[in-house]
Scaffold this motif. Structure first.
Motif, PDB file in Angstrom:
ATOM      1  N   PRO A   1       0.846  -1.186   0.000  1.00 34.15           N
ATOM      2  CA  PRO A   1       0.000   0.000   0.000  1.00 34.15           C
ATOM      3  C   PRO A   1       0.884   1.239   0.000  1.00 34.15           C
ATOM      4  CG  PRO A   1       0.105  -0.931   2.196  1.00 34.15           C
ATOM      5  CD  PRO A   1       0.849  -1.874   1.290  1.00 34.15           C
ATOM      6  N   VAL A   2       0.378   2.311  -0.560  1.00 37.66           N
ATOM      7  CA  VAL A   2       1.120   3.570  -0.558  1.00 37.66           C
ATOM      8  C   VAL A   2       0.625   4.376   0.627  1.00 37.66           C
ATOM      9  CG1 VAL A   2       1.652   5.667  -1.846  1.00 37.66           C
ATOM     10  CG2 VAL A   2       1.362   3.494  -3.060  1.00 37.66           C
ATOM     11  N   ARG A   3       1.404   4.324   1.697  1.00 42.26           N
ATOM     12  CA  ARG A   3       1.051   5.048   2.921  1.00 42.26           C
ATOM     13  C   ARG A   3       2.259   5.013   3.855  1.00 42.26           C
ATOM     14  NH1 ARG A   3       0.366   1.334   6.864  1.00 42.26           N
ATOM     15  NH2 ARG A   3      -0.390  -0.724   6.303  1.00 42.26           N
ATOM     16  N   GLU A   4       2.182   5.746   4.930  1.00 42.10           N
ATOM     17  CA  GLU A   4       3.240   5.774   5.943  1.00 42.10           C
ATOM     18  C   GLU A   4       3.045   4.625   6.927  1.00 42.10           C
ATOM     19  OE1 GLU A   4       5.895   7.908   6.150  1.00 42.10           O
ATOM     20  OE2 GLU A   4       5.208   8.663   4.206  1.00 42.10           O
ATOM     21  N   GLY A   5       4.103   4.249   7.612  1.00 41.12           N
ATOM     22  CA  GLY A   5       4.008   3.242   8.659  1.00 41.12           C
ATOM     23  C   GLY A   5       4.320   1.841   8.166  1.00 41.12           C
ATOM     24  N   SER A   6       4.212   0.915   9.075  1.00 44.52           N
ATOM     25  CA  SER A   6       4.514  -0.477   8.777  1.00 44.52           C
ATOM     26  C   SER A   6       3.524  -1.050   7.771  1.00 44.52           C
ATOM     27  CB  SER A   6       4.477  -1.315  10.057  1.00 44.52           C
ATOM     28  OG  SER A   6       4.681  -2.676   9.743  1.00 44.52           O
ATOM     29  N   MET A   7       4.041  -1.809   6.829  1.00 46.76           N
ATOM     30  CA  MET A   7       3.207  -2.416   5.800  1.00 46.76           C
ATOM     31  C   MET A   7       3.222  -3.938   5.881  1.00 46.76           C
ATOM     32  SD  MET A   7       4.165  -0.064   2.564  1.00 46.76           S
ATOM     33  CE  MET A   7       5.578   0.899   3.066  1.00 46.76           C
ATOM     34  N   GLY A   8       3.875  -4.495   6.924  1.00 48.64           N
ATOM     35  CA  GLY A   8       4.060  -5.936   7.028  1.00 48.64           C
ATOM     36  C   GLY A   8       2.778  -6.732   6.937  1.00 48.64           C
ATOM     37  N   GLU A   9       1.735  -6.317   7.635  1.00 49.62           N
ATOM     38  CA  GLU A   9       0.478  -7.067   7.622  1.00 49.62           C
ATOM     39  C   GLU A   9      -0.180  -7.042   6.244  1.00 49.62           C
ATOM     40  OE1 GLU A   9      -2.266  -6.274  10.763  1.00 49.62           O
ATOM     41  OE2 GLU A   9      -0.708  -6.346  12.300  1.00 49.62           O
ATOM     42  N   ASP A  10      -0.111  -5.906   5.573  1.00 52.06           N
ATOM     43  CA  ASP A  10      -0.709  -5.804   4.241  1.00 52.06           C
ATOM     44  C   ASP A  10       0.089  -6.595   3.212  1.00 52.06           C
ATOM     45  OD1 ASP A  10      -2.828  -4.235   5.110  1.00 52.06           O
ATOM     46  OD2 ASP A  10      -1.697  -2.384   4.836  1.00 52.06           O
ATOM     47  N   VAL A  11       1.401  -6.547   3.303  1.00 51.49           N
ATOM     48  CA  VAL A  11       2.246  -7.326   2.394  1.00 51.49           C
ATOM     49  C   VAL A  11       1.996  -8.818   2.611  1.00 51.49           C
ATOM     50  CG1 VAL A  11       4.628  -7.909   1.797  1.00 51.49           C
ATOM     51  CG2 VAL A  11       3.986  -5.514   2.139  1.00 51.49           C
ATOM     52  N   ALA A  12       1.798  -9.217   3.859  1.00 50.62           N
ATOM     53  CA  ALA A  12       1.502 -10.620   4.165  1.00 50.62           C
ATOM     54  C   ALA A  12       0.214 -11.071   3.476  1.00 50.62           C
ATOM     55  CB  ALA A  12       1.399 -10.827   5.671  1.00 50.62           C
ATOM     56  N   LYS A  13      -0.755 -10.187   3.340  1.00 43.00           N
ATOM     57  CA  LYS A  13      -1.995 -10.530   2.636  1.00 43.00           C
ATOM     58  C   LYS A  13      -1.714 -10.823   1.168  1.00 43.00           C
ATOM     59  CE  LYS A  13      -4.870  -7.889   5.769  1.00 43.00           C
ATOM     60  NZ  LYS A  13      -5.578  -6.653   6.008  1.00 43.00           N
ATOM     61  N   ALA A  14      -0.825 -10.063   0.560  1.00 38.59           N
ATOM     62  CA  ALA A  14      -0.459 -10.297  -0.841  1.00 38.59           C
ATOM     63  C   ALA A  14       0.242 -11.639  -0.994  1.00 38.59           C
ATOM     64  CB  ALA A  14       0.439  -9.164  -1.347  1.00 38.59           C
ATOM     65  N   VAL A  15       1.169 -11.937  -0.092  1.00 37.98           N
ATOM     66  CA  VAL A  15       1.902 -13.202  -0.160  1.00 37.98           C
ATOM     67  C   VAL A  15       0.954 -14.372   0.091  1.00 37.98           C
ATOM     68  CG1 VAL A  15       3.750 -14.560   0.887  1.00 37.98           C
ATOM     69  CG2 VAL A  15       4.108 -12.127   0.448  1.00 37.98           C
ATOM     70  N   ALA A  16       0.063 -14.246   1.056  1.00 33.64           N
ATOM     71  CA  ALA A  16      -0.887 -15.322   1.354  1.00 33.64           C
ATOM     72  C   ALA A  16      -1.798 -15.613   0.164  1.00 33.64           C
ATOM     73  CB  ALA A  16      -1.718 -14.961   2.587  1.00 33.64           C
ATOM     74  N   ALA A  17      -2.112 -14.599  -0.624  1.00 33.51           N
ATOM     75  CA  ALA A  17      -2.961 -14.797  -1.799  1.00 33.51           C
ATOM     76  C   ALA A  17      -2.310 -15.735  -2.812  1.00 33.51           C
ATOM     77  CB  ALA A  17      -3.281 -13.453  -2.444  1.00 33.51           C
TER      78      ALA A  17
ATOM     79  N   HIS B   1      -2.059  -8.510  -5.841  1.00 36.66           N
ATOM     80  CA  HIS B   1      -2.312  -7.072  -5.912  1.00 36.66           C
ATOM     81  C   HIS B   1      -3.667  -6.720  -5.294  1.00 36.66           C
ATOM     82  CE1 HIS B   1      -2.247  -2.996  -7.565  1.00 36.66           C
ATOM     83  NE2 HIS B   1      -3.518  -3.217  -7.875  1.00 36.66           N
ATOM     84  N   LYS B   2      -4.683  -7.489  -5.633  1.00 38.59           N
ATOM     85  CA  LYS B   2      -6.036  -7.218  -5.131  1.00 38.59           C
ATOM     86  C   LYS B   2      -6.179  -7.498  -3.637  1.00 38.59           C
ATOM     87  CE  LYS B   2      -8.157  -8.209  -9.569  1.00 38.59           C
ATOM     88  NZ  LYS B   2      -8.955  -9.198 -10.326  1.00 38.59           N
ATOM     89  N   ALA B   3      -5.294  -8.332  -3.079  1.00 38.46           N
ATOM     90  CA  ALA B   3      -5.385  -8.690  -1.660  1.00 38.46           C
ATOM     91  C   ALA B   3      -4.946  -7.565  -0.728  1.00 38.46           C
ATOM     92  CB  ALA B   3      -4.540  -9.942  -1.381  1.00 38.46           C
ATOM     93  N   VAL B   4      -4.228  -6.586  -1.246  1.00 38.43           N
ATOM     94  CA  VAL B   4      -3.731  -5.485  -0.404  1.00 38.43           C
ATOM     95  C   VAL B   4      -4.792  -4.394  -0.341  1.00 38.43           C
ATOM     96  CG1 VAL B   4      -1.950  -3.711  -0.153  1.00 38.43           C
ATOM     97  CG2 VAL B   4      -1.332  -6.008  -0.935  1.00 38.43           C
ATOM     98  N   PRO B   5      -5.250  -4.086   0.871  1.00 35.50           N
ATOM     99  CA  PRO B   5      -6.286  -3.059   1.012  1.00 35.50           C
ATOM    100  C   PRO B   5      -5.696  -1.651   0.899  1.00 35.50           C
ATOM    101  CG  PRO B   5      -5.661  -3.869   3.174  1.00 35.50           C
ATOM    102  CD  PRO B   5      -4.891  -4.687   2.162  1.00 35.50           C
ATOM    103  N   GLY B   6      -6.550  -0.702   0.687  1.00 35.76           N
ATOM    104  CA  GLY B   6      -6.118   0.693   0.699  1.00 35.76           C
ATOM    105  C   GLY B   6      -6.609   1.442  -0.521  1.00 35.76           C
TER     106      GLY B   6
END
Length: 104
Positions: A11-27, A60-65
């Motif tokens: 996601p394009v935003r500030e802060g940790s992205m680990g949880e969102d990146v994990a959603k992409a990998v899990a997909a 790509h679609k698994a990452v919210p934002g």
């Protein structure tokens, strides 16, 4: 033939992205691909380009934002089958180092 790609989705935003990146990998688990995540992205191997692109689309679609950035670099060597591990082993051989064994 094997298609190899480097994928980075975030996601394009500030802060940790680990949880969102994990959603992409899990997909990726829903698709017939193998992958290995590293600090700069995820290397994916698929039997063909369609399988790879389906998996990448799901990641790509698994990452919210409101805004998601995806980088994809594809190596589609159509003349012969080559795994990502072989490419790394070739560099290690050129450096005079023993090839690493596959992870269990």
């Amino acid at each position: 033939m094997t298609v190899i790609a480097l994928l980075s989705v975030a996601p394009v935003r500030e802060g940790s992205m680990g949880e969102d990146v994990a959603k992409a990998v899990a997909a990726l688990d829903e698709y017939d691909v193998s992958y290995e995540t590293n600090p700069m992205g995820t290397v994916i191997e698929a039997d063909d380009i369609d399988a790879l692109l389906d998996a990448v689309g799901a990641a790509h679609k698994a990452v919210p934002g409101d805004r998601v950035s995806t980088f994809l670099k594809i190596d589609d060597k159509r003349g012969r089958d080559q795994r990502a591990r072989e490419k790394v082993d070739s560099v290690e051989d050129a450096l005079g180092r023993p090839a690493r064994r596959e992870r269990d």
